[in-house]
Design a protein around this motif. Sequence first.
Motif, PDB file in Angstrom:
ATOM      1  N   UNK A   2      55.378  39.396  44.900  1.00 31.48           N
ATOM      2  CA  UNK A   2      55.515  39.217  43.456  1.00 31.48           C
ATOM      3  C   UNK A   2      54.146  39.004  42.819  1.00 31.48           C
ATOM      4  N   UNK A   3      53.959  39.640  41.648  1.00 28.13           N
ATOM      5  CA  UNK A   3      52.703  39.444  40.926  1.00 28.13           C
ATOM      6  C   UNK A   3      52.621  37.996  40.445  1.00 28.13           C
ATOM      7  N   UNK A  91      35.269  40.047  33.306  1.00 27.84           N
ATOM      8  CA  UNK A  91      36.683  40.406  33.392  1.00 27.84           C
ATOM      9  C   UNK A  91      36.812  41.732  34.130  1.00 27.84           C
ATOM     10  N   UNK A  92      37.746  41.803  35.048  1.00 26.94           N
ATOM     11  CA  UNK A  92      37.952  43.037  35.787  1.00 26.94           C
ATOM     12  C   UNK A  92      38.870  42.794  36.963  1.00 26.94           C
ATOM     13  N   UNK A  93      39.010  43.809  37.780  1.00 24.09           N
ATOM     14  CA  UNK A  93      39.872  43.727  38.952  1.00 24.09           C
ATOM     15  C   UNK A  93      39.334  44.714  39.977  1.00 24.09           C
ATOM     16  N   UNK A  94      39.939  44.727  41.164  1.00 23.23           N
ATOM     17  CA  UNK A  94      39.497  45.656  42.202  1.00 23.23           C
ATOM     18  C   UNK A  94      39.664  47.101  41.761  1.00 23.23           C
ATOM     19  N   UNK A  95      40.645  47.352  40.888  1.00 28.44           N
ATOM     20  CA  UNK A  95      40.877  48.715  40.398  1.00 28.44           C
ATOM     21  C   UNK A  95      39.996  49.074  39.199  1.00 28.44           C
ATOM     22  N   UNK A 111      40.735  36.789  50.342  1.00 36.27           N
ATOM     23  CA  UNK A 111      42.148  36.527  50.087  1.00 36.27           C
ATOM     24  C   UNK A 111      42.603  37.063  48.727  1.00 36.27           C
ATOM     25  N   UNK A 112      42.112  38.235  48.376  1.00 38.13           N
ATOM     26  CA  UNK A 112      42.524  38.859  47.116  1.00 38.13           C
ATOM     27  C   UNK A 112      43.108  40.260  47.322  1.00 38.13           C
ATOM     28  N   UNK A 117      47.387  45.785  43.199  1.00 41.43           N
ATOM     29  CA  UNK A 117      48.587  46.597  43.008  1.00 41.43           C
ATOM     30  C   UNK A 117      48.358  48.063  43.360  1.00 41.43           C
ATOM     31  N   UNK A 118      47.211  48.606  42.977  1.00 42.29           N
ATOM     32  CA  UNK A 118      46.897  50.016  43.235  1.00 42.29           C
ATOM     33  C   UNK A 118      45.790  50.064  44.289  1.00 42.29           C
ATOM     34  N   UNK A 119      46.164  50.020  45.540  1.00 42.48           N
ATOM     35  CA  UNK A 119      45.162  49.952  46.603  1.00 42.48           C
ATOM     36  C   UNK A 119      44.340  51.238  46.731  1.00 42.48           C
TER      37      UNK A 119
END
Length: 252
Positions: A2-3, A91-95, A111-112, A117-119
């Motif tokens: 779950x997100x 601000x950002x994410x792996x994607x 641990x992230x 969500x979009x590997x």
Amino acid sequence: MRRIDYDTDQYREYARSRALTEQQLQAWLSAFEAALPARRPLTGLDVGSGTGRFTPALARAFGPVTGIEPSVRMREDAQMQSLPPGVRYLAGSAEDIPVQPGSADYVLMFLSWHHVQDKPGAIRELSRVLRPGGRLILRANFSDHHPRYWWLEHFPRGFEVDASLFQPLDEVVAMFTSAGWRVADFSTVTEPSSGTRGDMLERLRLRTGSFFAQLSSDEQAVGFRRLEQAVAADPDAPVPASAEPLLTLERP
């Protein structure tokens, strides 16, 4: 899995519930140093930096670091620390990593990975921001190499539920190698004790996401009751050291 929305209530207690002792921090920095080139400075990215438990230490050890974190509240907490030179948070994410192509020597994801969500999209973005030969230090749990934390045994289906949140190692490796990456190393890092079992119990009460979000309210109640009984017998006993997997991947 779950997100988890860290901007609701998780951010309030995250720093304490996930705090590292100085001995734990040094153990991880030694492991990171072994995974990285010897030259200094190195330009790093801490993707999924949270409240910044590693970002300042990475800057002091290796060179300038940008923490990338999607949670507004977590970034705010990180920016309230006394920061050494060379640290910033974006601000950002792996994607979606807001830095120039080929601008980083390494990326730490601690641990992230399981939150991504979009590997496949994240792998493309990591390939974009790393220089050729750059390294991704991936501290992730894997379903088939999952640490057996002492407290999990007290929760119904504890180990089974926790391990199910993660991919098996070969699946993660295949995702990267199919994109041209290579495995530089896979090892186990011994993380020293985090303190007493009594203190760990209180920290576990602060966690409402990840593992605990997968349990029913009844399972949580039963688990904490069992854990409380076990800890009450010797609350000052030290938490056992744990063996933690660390995967290092190299960008083509």
